[in-house]
Design a protein around this motif. Structure first.
Motif, PDB file in Angstrom:
ATOM      1  N   ALA A   1       3.088 -18.321   7.247  1.00  0.00           N
ATOM      2  CA  ALA A   1       4.267 -18.288   7.123  1.00  0.00           C
ATOM      3  C   ALA A   1       3.540 -16.770   7.097  1.00  0.00           C
ATOM      4  O   ALA A   1       5.080 -16.322   7.934  1.00  0.00           O
ATOM      5  CB  ALA A   1       4.088 -18.356   5.328  1.00  0.00           C
ATOM      6  N   ARG A   2       2.540 -15.992   7.068  1.00  0.00           N
ATOM      7  CA  ARG A   2       2.398 -14.443   7.317  1.00  0.00           C
ATOM      8  C   ARG A   2       3.405 -13.808   8.391  1.00  0.00           C
ATOM      9  O   ARG A   2       3.096 -12.727   9.037  1.00  0.00           O
ATOM     10  CB  ARG A   2       0.797 -13.916   7.183  1.00  0.00           C
TER      11      ARG A   2
ATOM     12  N   LEU B   1       4.883  -3.725  -8.785  1.00  0.00           N
ATOM     13  CA  LEU B   1       6.121  -4.223  -7.602  1.00  0.00           C
ATOM     14  C   LEU B   1       5.552  -3.689  -6.598  1.00  0.00           C
ATOM     15  O   LEU B   1       5.162  -2.308  -6.103  1.00  0.00           O
ATOM     16  CB  LEU B   1       7.029  -3.837  -8.612  1.00  0.00           C
ATOM     17  N   CYS B   2       5.953  -4.248  -5.486  1.00  0.00           N
ATOM     18  CA  CYS B   2       6.273  -4.320  -4.304  1.00  0.00           C
ATOM     19  C   CYS B   2       7.437  -4.391  -3.530  1.00  0.00           C
ATOM     20  O   CYS B   2       7.242  -5.809  -3.498  1.00  0.00           O
ATOM     21  CB  CYS B   2       4.688  -4.565  -3.812  1.00  0.00           C
ATOM     22  N   THR B   3       7.256  -4.362  -1.868  1.00  0.00           N
ATOM     23  CA  THR B   3       8.450  -4.352  -1.456  1.00  0.00           C
ATOM     24  C   THR B   3       6.897  -5.095   0.050  1.00  0.00           C
ATOM     25  O   THR B   3       6.371  -5.644   0.153  1.00  0.00           O
ATOM     26  CB  THR B   3       8.974  -3.351  -0.577  1.00  0.00           C
ATOM     27  N   ASP B   4       8.118  -5.924   0.669  1.00  0.00           N
ATOM     28  CA  ASP B   4       7.327  -6.621   1.644  1.00  0.00           C
ATOM     29  C   ASP B   4       6.883  -6.063   2.605  1.00  0.00           C
ATOM     30  O   ASP B   4       5.752  -6.586   3.551  1.00  0.00           O
ATOM     31  CB  ASP B   4       7.997  -8.336   2.540  1.00  0.00           C
ATOM     32  N   GLY B   5       6.982  -5.084   2.894  1.00  0.00           N
ATOM     33  CA  GLY B   5       5.649  -3.969   4.287  1.00  0.00           C
ATOM     34  C   GLY B   5       4.764  -3.597   3.579  1.00  0.00           C
ATOM     35  O   GLY B   5       3.390  -3.568   4.058  1.00  0.00           O
ATOM     36  N   LEU B   6       3.738  -4.023   2.111  1.00  0.00           N
ATOM     37  CA  LEU B   6       3.152  -4.375   2.011  1.00  0.00           C
ATOM     38  C   LEU B   6       2.188  -5.161   1.214  1.00  0.00           C
ATOM     39  O   LEU B   6       1.536  -5.665   2.286  1.00  0.00           O
ATOM     40  CB  LEU B   6       3.237  -3.263   0.370  1.00  0.00           C
TER      41      LEU B   6
ATOM     42  N   ILE C   1      -1.172  -6.440   3.722  1.00  0.00           N
ATOM     43  CA  ILE C   1      -2.504  -6.104   3.509  1.00  0.00           C
ATOM     44  C   ILE C   1      -2.394  -7.779   2.577  1.00  0.00           C
ATOM     45  O   ILE C   1      -1.801  -8.023   2.195  1.00  0.00           O
ATOM     46  CB  ILE C   1      -2.710  -5.394   2.355  1.00  0.00           C
ATOM     47  N   GLU C   2      -4.148  -8.614   2.684  1.00  0.00           N
ATOM     48  CA  GLU C   2      -4.396  -9.826   2.337  1.00  0.00           C
ATOM     49  C   GLU C   2      -4.494  -9.216   0.642  1.00  0.00           C
ATOM     50  O   GLU C   2      -4.967  -8.871  -0.061  1.00  0.00           O
ATOM     51  CB  GLU C   2      -5.261 -10.407   2.801  1.00  0.00           C
ATOM     52  N   ASP C   3      -4.056 -10.648   0.055  1.00  0.00           N
ATOM     53  CA  ASP C   3      -4.310 -10.909  -1.280  1.00  0.00           C
ATOM     54  C   ASP C   3      -6.178  -9.849  -1.946  1.00  0.00           C
ATOM     55  O   ASP C   3      -6.124  -9.488  -2.861  1.00  0.00           O
ATOM     56  CB  ASP C   3      -3.829 -12.101  -2.461  1.00  0.00           C
TER      57      ASP C   3
ATOM     58  N   ALA D   1      -3.607   1.873   3.034  1.00  0.00           N
ATOM     59  CA  ALA D   1      -4.009   1.126   3.270  1.00  0.00           C
ATOM     60  C   ALA D   1      -2.598  -0.211   4.497  1.00  0.00           C
ATOM     61  O   ALA D   1      -3.176  -0.659   5.447  1.00  0.00           O
ATOM     62  CB  ALA D   1      -4.506  -0.346   2.304  1.00  0.00           C
ATOM     63  N   ALA D   2      -2.061  -0.119   3.717  1.00  0.00           N
ATOM     64  CA  ALA D   2      -0.197  -0.763   5.256  1.00  0.00           C
ATOM     65  C   ALA D   2      -0.470  -0.013   6.251  1.00  0.00           C
ATOM     66  O   ALA D   2      -0.015  -0.545   6.920  1.00  0.00           O
ATOM     67  CB  ALA D   2       0.589  -1.134   4.189  1.00  0.00           C
TER      68      ALA D   2
END
Length: 232
Positions: free
Chosen positions: A148-149, A184-189, A193-195, A215-216
């Motif tokens: 999916a990534r 809370l974050c947007t998908d740009g993060l 970045i992996e969990d 990091a992003a």
């Protein structure tokens, strides 16, 4: 009370930042990731912030699931109204992820693929569920989370604020304990970045929101990136 950190960045590719975010007293956190032509994405995401700022403080606490959902639906109506009145804004929309903490309990409302995470006892848990095409495939077992990534349609949303009169808003609540850390974050993060790296930064950083952004960016920064971190 929580200790709150916020950060946002345009990234290394985009020409404008369509993310909006706010820490709204008392103990309320909102992120929105806009989409649409020209500056429409910026306008849509900011309309979520402005609508919540105007609506929530006039409602008695706690701002539970129904109240947060109402704030999202008010935002949806406002965006649709503006788009109908201005042809250049038609097709704009935004994610919206809201969380309010009151008396040891968290309430949230959510549309899109921005996310809420909780780091609890060094374990990172994704609280919200993405409203996206690839997440539907993952739930069906047709692709893995790793696939999916990198899926070519990973940015296709199945729900967005401003896209339909009948937008579906996910809501829930759960207890909050001392030591919990929320992101809370947007998908740009989350696309960068992996969990495991997210968990490490949340647990050790003195300024986790800024360090997550950096990091992003270091991993490519292909999108706008925004984060709110709240430590309880």
């Amino acid at each position: 009370m929580s200790k709150v950190y916020t950060a946002t960045d345009i990234g290394k590719v985009r020409k404008n930042n369509e993310d909006s975010l706010i820490f709204l007293e008392p103990e309320t956190f909102i992120v929105a990731d806009g989409m649409g032509g020209a500056a429409a994405g910026e306008i849509a995401s900011q309309m979520v912030i402005d609508t919540c700022k105007n609506f929530l403080p006039n409602v008695p606490e706690p701002w539970g699931e129904d109240i947060l959902k109402k704030a999202v639906l008010k935002s949806n109506a406002a965006i649709l109204r503006l788009a109908n009145e201005n042809p250049e804004y038609r097709g704009m929309g935004t994610t919206a992820t809201l969380m309010h903490v009151y008396s040891g309990r968290a309430y949230y409302a959510h549309v899109g693929d921005s996310r809420i995470y909780r780091l609890k006892n060094n374990l990172l848990e994704q609280i919200t569920e993405d409203h996206s095409y690839v997440e539907t495939l993952v739930r069906r077992g047709e692709i893995t989370e790793a696939e999916a990534r990198v899926h070519p349609m990973k940015n296709l949303l199945t729900q967005a604020v401003g896209s339909s009169l009948n937008v579906t808003v996910d809501t829930a609540s759960f207890p909050v304990a001392d030591g919990d850390i929320f992101l809370l974050c947007t998908d740009g993060l989350t696309n960068m970045i992996e969990d495991a790296e997210i968990a490490e930064i949340l647990s050790r950083s003195e300024n986790p929101a800024e360090d997550l952004i950096q990091a992003a960016l270091a991993n490519g920064g292909f999108d706008n990136v925004s984060a709110i971190v709240a430590k309880f």
